[in-house]
Design a protein around this motif. Structure first.
Motif, PDB file in Angstrom:
ATOM      1  N   UNK A  65       0.657  -1.214  -0.056  1.00 51.18           N
ATOM      2  CA  UNK A  65      -0.013   0.011  -0.052  1.00 51.18           C
ATOM      3  C   UNK A  65       0.595   1.250  -0.042  1.00 51.18           C
ATOM      4  N   UNK A  66       1.909   1.399   0.906  1.00 50.74           N
ATOM      5  CA  UNK A  66       2.656   2.808   0.926  1.00 50.74           C
ATOM      6  C   UNK A  66       3.218   2.855  -0.307  1.00 50.74           C
ATOM      7  N   UNK A  67       4.068   1.796  -1.017  1.00 50.98           N
ATOM      8  CA  UNK A  67       4.643   1.773  -2.076  1.00 50.98           C
ATOM      9  C   UNK A  67       3.736   2.291  -3.387  1.00 50.98           C
ATOM     10  N   UNK A  68       2.366   2.099  -3.202  1.00 52.27           N
ATOM     11  CA  UNK A  68       1.387   2.542  -4.210  1.00 52.27           C
ATOM     12  C   UNK A  68       0.626   3.651  -3.890  1.00 52.27           C
ATOM     13  N   UNK A  69       1.148   4.466  -2.874  1.00 47.95           N
ATOM     14  CA  UNK A  69       0.729   5.828  -2.724  1.00 47.95           C
ATOM     15  C   UNK A  69      -0.493   5.785  -1.767  1.00 47.95           C
ATOM     16  N   UNK A  70      -0.811   4.693  -0.912  1.00 43.70           N
ATOM     17  CA  UNK A  70      -2.059   4.545  -0.414  1.00 43.70           C
ATOM     18  C   UNK A  70      -1.396   4.590   1.395  1.00 43.70           C
ATOM     19  N   UNK A  71      -2.476   4.221   2.257  1.00 38.26           N
ATOM     20  CA  UNK A  71      -2.003   4.440   3.711  1.00 38.26           C
ATOM     21  C   UNK A  71      -1.454   5.619   4.336  1.00 38.26           C
ATOM     22  N   UNK A  72      -1.789   6.765   3.431  1.00 37.96           N
ATOM     23  CA  UNK A  72      -1.435   8.085   4.042  1.00 37.96           C
ATOM     24  C   UNK A  72      -2.202   8.661   5.228  1.00 37.96           C
ATOM     25  N   UNK A  73      -3.492   7.979   5.332  1.00 41.68           N
ATOM     26  CA  UNK A  73      -4.316   8.130   6.684  1.00 41.68           C
ATOM     27  C   UNK A  73      -3.779   6.971   7.652  1.00 41.68           C
ATOM     28  N   UNK A  74      -3.633   7.517   8.803  1.00 44.43           N
ATOM     29  CA  UNK A  74      -3.018   6.477   9.865  1.00 44.43           C
ATOM     30  C   UNK A  74      -4.253   5.419  10.150  1.00 44.43           C
ATOM     31  N   UNK A  75      -5.455   5.676  10.145  1.00 46.11           N
ATOM     32  CA  UNK A  75      -6.467   4.846  10.074  1.00 46.11           C
ATOM     33  C   UNK A  75      -6.694   3.743   9.109  1.00 46.11           C
ATOM     34  N   UNK A  76      -6.208   4.304   7.854  1.00 42.97           N
ATOM     35  CA  UNK A  76      -6.343   3.202   6.857  1.00 42.97           C
ATOM     36  C   UNK A  76      -4.901   2.058   6.712  1.00 42.97           C
ATOM     37  N   UNK A  77      -3.953   3.026   7.583  1.00 43.97           N
ATOM     38  CA  UNK A  77      -2.690   1.908   7.649  1.00 43.97           C
ATOM     39  C   UNK A  77      -3.065   0.909   8.897  1.00 43.97           C
ATOM     40  N   UNK A  78      -3.871   1.382   9.729  1.00 46.39           N
ATOM     41  CA  UNK A  78      -4.236   0.739  10.932  1.00 46.39           C
ATOM     42  C   UNK A  78      -5.238  -0.451  10.385  1.00 46.39           C
ATOM     43  N   UNK A  79      -6.131  -0.278   9.352  1.00 43.12           N
ATOM     44  CA  UNK A  79      -6.873  -1.041   8.594  1.00 43.12           C
ATOM     45  C   UNK A  79      -6.142  -2.306   7.939  1.00 43.12           C
ATOM     46  N   UNK A  80      -4.631  -1.820   7.501  1.00 37.52           N
ATOM     47  CA  UNK A  80      -3.892  -2.870   6.800  1.00 37.52           C
ATOM     48  C   UNK A  80      -3.416  -3.777   7.774  1.00 37.52           C
ATOM     49  N   UNK A  81      -2.888  -2.916   8.991  1.00 38.57           N
ATOM     50  CA  UNK A  81      -2.512  -3.951  10.012  1.00 38.57           C
ATOM     51  C   UNK A  81      -3.777  -4.884  10.578  1.00 38.57           C
ATOM     52  N   UNK A  82      -4.790  -4.253  10.784  1.00 41.76           N
ATOM     53  CA  UNK A  82      -5.999  -5.032  11.148  1.00 41.76           C
ATOM     54  C   UNK A  82      -6.380  -6.292  10.244  1.00 41.76           C
ATOM     55  N   UNK A  83      -6.433  -6.122   8.808  1.00 40.27           N
ATOM     56  CA  UNK A  83      -6.266  -7.091   8.064  1.00 40.27           C
ATOM     57  C   UNK A  83      -5.367  -8.283   8.067  1.00 40.27           C
ATOM     58  N   UNK A  84      -4.221  -7.705   8.269  1.00 41.59           N
ATOM     59  CA  UNK A  84      -3.123  -8.745   8.350  1.00 41.59           C
ATOM     60  C   UNK A  84      -3.293  -9.477   9.920  1.00 41.59           C
ATOM     61  N   UNK A  85      -3.763  -8.864  10.747  1.00 41.20           N
ATOM     62  CA  UNK A  85      -3.962  -9.463  12.164  1.00 41.20           C
ATOM     63  C   UNK A  85      -4.995 -10.312  11.994  1.00 41.20           C
ATOM     64  N   UNK A  86      -5.975 -10.037  11.208  1.00 41.37           N
ATOM     65  CA  UNK A  86      -7.119 -11.035  10.964  1.00 41.37           C
ATOM     66  C   UNK A  86      -6.574 -12.251  10.452  1.00 41.37           C
ATOM     67  N   UNK A  87      -5.815 -12.164   9.575  1.00 38.36           N
ATOM     68  CA  UNK A  87      -5.045 -13.610   8.905  1.00 38.36           C
ATOM     69  C   UNK A  87      -4.132 -14.154   9.988  1.00 38.36           C
ATOM     70  N   UNK A  88      -3.509 -13.450  10.673  1.00 42.58           N
ATOM     71  CA  UNK A  88      -2.688 -14.164  12.025  1.00 42.58           C
ATOM     72  C   UNK A  88      -3.595 -14.844  12.792  1.00 42.58           C
ATOM     73  N   UNK A  89      -4.625 -14.088  13.064  1.00 41.28           N
ATOM     74  CA  UNK A  89      -5.555 -14.624  14.161  1.00 41.28           C
ATOM     75  C   UNK A  89      -6.080 -16.238  13.669  1.00 41.28           C
TER      76      UNK A  89
END
Length: 602
Positions: free
Chosen positions: A474-498
């Motif tokens: 996402x960051x390499x593609x110009x996304x996740x500039x909003x910390x909540x969207x970055x948190x959303x990415x972490x949340x999505x990855x956490x979802x798969x770790x869970x």
């Protein structure tokens, strides 16, 4: 019960003697008999699964719906895979090109997994669940806006023929579930409760003032409302009569019968336990499912420990975002803040949500060139998930046709637009759409160097692993500039770790549905309703949820290895090309391929 991972060697060169000196050469001439075997195998698989053929855009079998549950079909499938696995022994790696060797290894794995799956009774005695089974696929097709075409008289006739055979399957499903109750193969009660409304909705019909049944609003009547302009009035009248008849006298009675059985006898017999280990041969089945979905020989204990480790790592990253946005409470309180934050639920209509995803696509387009040299030609669209399955559905991607005439579709369930939380939208688009599943699947389908059977084959560890890997771009593609969207990415990855923790917990460690739900609530910001749906998804399809993180971690490991080894010679566009060009393959084959590429680049 542990199973030994299929050992697959892909040999790229032969050592031959030439002028008293050994030289390394590659076979370049096509092995015609072997490639005919691949053609025949693909053709046979399409005949075994004509629904898959329809989704691939091959319309030759659009009038066919085999009874997948019959003893005859099960034996036919077993004979097919046994026969082709044996035929592979006639071809030596030394006589095959590098690409052919890869195809041989993939076909061998495909046969082995299909035979192993067929050795269990699960597919036959669990014919219906709330989100994975073919009855839901048929509902999609019945909408008239999915892969089944409705453009000609023959198309409408094909669907009628398919519906006649589908009704046979529905009757068989009823019988097989009754057999399952007798033999101890029955779904957990919580899953049965989710299936009942699906069949009740298909059982409902209205009557006019004179008591005449009106099926015009039934899902399976939808194609009648979409007649092509070329149809004559006589043709329209004929199909109206035939579709009304099959609904009134076959499909609706079958739907009603299943709904009644599900909410009475089957629900009464439903399991209180959550995991597959509680059914006959359940432990062995789960060990197979792990191997099938992760394409590794990892054990449930190893995966559970890996999941706990990943959960801890991602939690530490989440703490950093919590600090960045100035939230003073605990991480669990921050989860609740994210779940309920009004600013993250700004929509009032489904269209606004679909427009938002299209805006994400537009924002990242300029950056795609930096990461990908090849982009698919197959078109792509975003659609709302159909109402009949929306309540139990997750966001998903449906591939376009092999010829590129039907677009790839990113389906978004929006039961209530006002409660839709956008916190994970950027990572979700990367995963399900671009450059996740749409790039991975479309580039495979468009690759003229691949045999046809490899264009539609699916290994979840590779396919879902790639899609989860792309969320980190996402960051390499110009996304996740909003910390909540970055948190959303972490949340999505956490979802798969869970998932690594709860899937193994449910199916190998005796966890209850409620324990799994609570573990998820304690470690991610998903809503309780969303988490409950997810946990029940894992209950319905043991092992599938493991594939995402296992595949992602392998691709990340290979990228890091290539970058560390090649240094300035590392080209991210070429790395992505190397990962994607072979299509879906077991992870052992992918690792072998990337290691060889690294050596070549050195």
């Amino acid at each position: 019960m542990k199973k030994i991972l299929l050992t697959v060697l892909v040999i790229s060169a032969l050592i031959i003697s030439c002028t008293k000196e050994k030289k390394e050469v590659s076979i370049t001439k096509e092995n015609i008999p072997f490639n005919q075997l691949l053609i025949d195998y693909n053709e046979g698989k399409l005949q075994l699964d004509p629904i898959a053929a329809t989704f691939a855009g091959d319309n030759r079998y659009n009038d066919v719906f085999p009874n997948f549950l019959s003893d005859e079909y099960q034996q036919k499938s077993k004979d097919f895979y046994t026969n082709y696995k044996a035929k592979l022994k006639d071809f030596k790696d030394a006589d095959l090109t590098e690409s052919e060797q890869m195809s041989k290894a993939v076909l061998d794995w495909d046969c082995e997994m299909a035979l192993a799956q067929g050795s269990f009774k699960n597919d036959v005695l669990f014919p219906i669940n709330q989100m994975w089974t073919v009855n839901l696929t048929m509902g999609q097709l019945a909408s008239g806006s999915s892969a089944q075409p409705f453009a000609t008289v023959k198309d409408y006739t094909n669907w009628l023929s398919r519906l006649e055979q589908y009704n046979v399957w529905l009757v068989s499903a009823d019988a097989k579930m009754r057999q399952g109750v007798t033999e101890g193969y029955v779904l957990p009660k919580s899953l049965i409760k989710k299936i009942i409304p699906q069949f009740e909705s298909l059982s409902e019909v209205t009557t006019d003032g004179e008591g005449i049944v009106d099926v015009s609003n039934h899902l399976f009547y939808s194609p009648i409302k979409k007649f092509p302009e070329s149809f004559t009035e006589k043709e329209k009248a004929t199909f109206i009569e035939k579709y009304t008849s099959i609904l009134n006298y076959k499909l609706i009675p079958s739907f009603k019968s299943l709904a009644l059985f599900l909410k009475s006898e089957y629900l009464s017999a439903g399991r209180k336990s959550s995991g597959i280990s509680e059914v006959p041969n359940g432990e062995a089945y789960y060990n197979h499912a792990i191997k099938n979905y992760t394409t590794t020989n990892m054990t449930a204990d190893e995966i559970h420990a890996l999941g706990l480790s990943e959960v801890a790592r991602i939690l530490s990253e989440m703490e950093k975002v919590k600090k960045e946005v100035g939230f003073k409470g605990t991480i669990k309180e921050f989860f609740n803040e994210v779940r309920t934050k009004k600013e993250l639920m700004p929509y009032s209509t489904p269209k606004e949500i679909l427009d938002h995803f299209n805006a994400i696509h537009k924002k990242m387009k300029p950056q795609l060139e930096k990461l990908f040299g090849n982009k698919p030609k197959t078109p792509f669209i975003v659609k709302q998930t159909e109402k009949f399955r929306e309540a139990s559905a997750s966001a998903e991607y449906n591939p376009g046709s092999l010829d590129g005439t039907r677009p790839g579709v990113f389906y978004v369930p929006i039961p209530n637009a006002t409660k839709y939380n956008m916190v994970s939208d950027e990572s979700l688009f990367l995963h399900e759409a671009i450059p996740g599943h749409h790039y991975q699947i479309s580039l495979t389908q468009e690759n003229k160097d691949l045999p046809d059977f490899r264009k539609t084959i699916w290994y979840s560890a590779y396919g879902e692993g790639w899609a989860l890997y792309t969320e980190n771009l996402g960051k390499e593609l110009g996304l996740y500039t909003d910390p909540y969207q970055y948190f959303g990415m972490l949340g999505a990855e956490m979802h798969r770790a869970i998932r690594l923790v709860v899937d193994t917990g449910i199916h190998a460690k005796g966890w209850t549905r409620e324990k799994a739900i609570q573990y998820s609530l304690d470690n991610e910001a998903e809503s309780e309703d969303g988490i409950t749906s997810e946990i029940e998804r894992y209950m319905a399809n043991p092992g599938q949820a493991l594939s995402y993180k296992i595949g992602q971690l392998k691709i990340r490991e290979l990228r890091a290895r290539a970058k560390a080894t090649l240094g300035d010679k590392f080209d991210i566009r070429e790395f992505h090309h190397q990962v994607l060009e072979t299509g879906c393959i077991p992870l052992a084959l992918l690792e072998n391929k990337i290691d060889k590429w690294i050596e070549t680049m050195k």
